[in-house]
Design a protein around this motif. Sequence first.
Motif, PDB file in Angstrom:
ATOM      1  N   SER A   1       1.512   3.503   4.554  1.00 46.41           N
ATOM      2  CA  SER A   1       0.473   3.423   5.585  1.00 46.41           C
ATOM      3  C   SER A   1       0.521   2.107   6.354  1.00 46.41           C
ATOM      4  CB  SER A   1      -0.911   3.587   4.954  1.00 46.41           C
ATOM      5  OG  SER A   1      -1.138   2.598   3.963  1.00 46.41           O
TER       6      SER A   1
ATOM      7  N   CYS B   1       3.047  10.738   5.342  1.00 51.97           N
ATOM      8  CA  CYS B   1       2.843   9.390   4.806  1.00 51.97           C
ATOM      9  C   CYS B   1       1.446   8.865   5.101  1.00 51.97           C
ATOM     10  CB  CYS B   1       3.880   8.421   5.381  1.00 51.97           C
ATOM     11  SG  CYS B   1       5.574   8.787   4.901  1.00 51.97           S
ATOM     12  N   ASP B   2       0.884   9.254   6.249  1.00 53.64           N
ATOM     13  CA  ASP B   2      -0.446   8.780   6.634  1.00 53.64           C
ATOM     14  C   ASP B   2      -1.065   9.799   7.587  1.00 53.64           C
ATOM     15  OD1 ASP B   2      -2.653   7.392   7.853  1.00 53.64           O
ATOM     16  OD2 ASP B   2      -1.788   5.524   7.135  1.00 53.64           O
TER      17      ASP B   2
END
Length: 517
Positions: A337, A378-379
């Motif tokens: 992040s 991932c985010d």
Amino acid sequence: MRINHHFFQKVLSRDLSFLTSRVADDRSEVDGSVVSIVSATSSSGRLLPPKERLREKSFQYCLRLIEQSDRKAHRKTDTDLQKACLVEAVCILDCVCEEDASLVFRAFPCIKALFGRLSSDLSFARVLLPIAQFYLNHGEMAAVDCESVWKLVFGRFPAELFNDHFLAHELLRFLRLNLKSLQHRVPQYTRSFPNLLKFLAWDSPAVVDDFVDLLPSLVTAGTAVELLHTLLDLPCLSATLVLQVRCDTIDRLSTLHELLAETADWPRVVQCAQTVPLLLHIFFNTVITGADEKLLSHLILVMLERSSLLLNIPEYNKEIQRVFSSHLLRFCKLHPSLVVDQSHELLEFAGATANVYSKEGIYTHVVWVLGEYLSVSCDSRCSVRLITSCFEALEAVLFEITSSVPPPGADCPAPRVVTTLMSALAKLASRSHDLIPRVSLFLSKLRTLTRGGSVAWCSDEEDLVAIVTRGEELWSLLKAPGVAQSVLTPPPHVTTPQWHRDTNVAMPLRLRSAGCL
């Protein structure tokens, strides 16, 4: 000249044995004898046991020696001897107070007076360090203010005596021996690194082992950012200290920069620069064990900023960028992040074409983390707009470097930079299919342009073939968007497989069969 305090204690023991035998021979002569002195120290009015008697006589002897040390010596040899005796006297007082805490309150007035008398004269630094040890060991029990002691030890000593090899050895030894006590009881210690690092900047080979041990203890959430800047500027500090010792005066900052530019090949500066990468690795290894994402984000910004603000030593710059690159990857792998958190700064860095030629190492890794971790997997904050913005920035750089000759004085862009940019664009396009036609068009043009032979932006034929081959692979993948996404952005269970351990699949049997063959 240094007297071993264990030897000093042995001499005292011999003298006291002689005195005790005299007392045993003539117990009737109490007045004016040693017996009266010893008896006066005993609460019961009787002789103390041998161990306590030795301790008491050593204590009294050292106090008397310290009291008489205010007499000024007339010869240098006498001055050196006086300092050596004071060192041993304070060390012995420290030892006996460790054994009998009740002596602390009797010793502190004398130690405090000695510190007050010597603290203004840095020629007595070798005596003041044992005094600092006494304050560290017993100051808390005696409830005395130690602020002035630590201001001297962590302030004036390294600031003014950084080129004193003996003091550097003794002070760093003091820090290593008392590391835990200093961390827990002396707040000034962790804030003293700008001064302490002067020892490293002045004589790196001699003290680098000490700082390998000390550096982790100086890394805290409050010091990490400033400490990183200070480590990166160590060669500058080294050059400045050399100039200071040479009595050069610096009136303006621009003058300082000009002078520092001439110091890049000075042996002392070069030696100092060679130690910085090692210390940076220790710094980052320490930070990553306990730092939160906020601190790591700040450190990423520092790495991007300082990659272009270093003393101009070519090899030093390459090594620093190599260290930055490896730890940037570690940070982002541990906390993906971070790429979204610092996307603006990362994109600004990756979108600057000049970085391709001057910072190839860290630039390649910045592009890679953008392509790898700018993903919803991932985010969740990673939007299509952010992906598109990153794509356009990298696309502009790739188009510019593959359609023009390098700037004057610059080499051709490294093949790894070109292939990393192409891969990052393909990864981003696989997550936003509207971008696929754009990257596919570029890759097809690249193949067409290189059919005619050499190009201005790549001087090596083998490198050019490798770039074109990579482009064709990516172009083929993007023809099937679903396949491209699974290959270029595979899910976690694919990137960390354990097929060799799963008994429900045939892989373990095949591995065993291959092993037998």
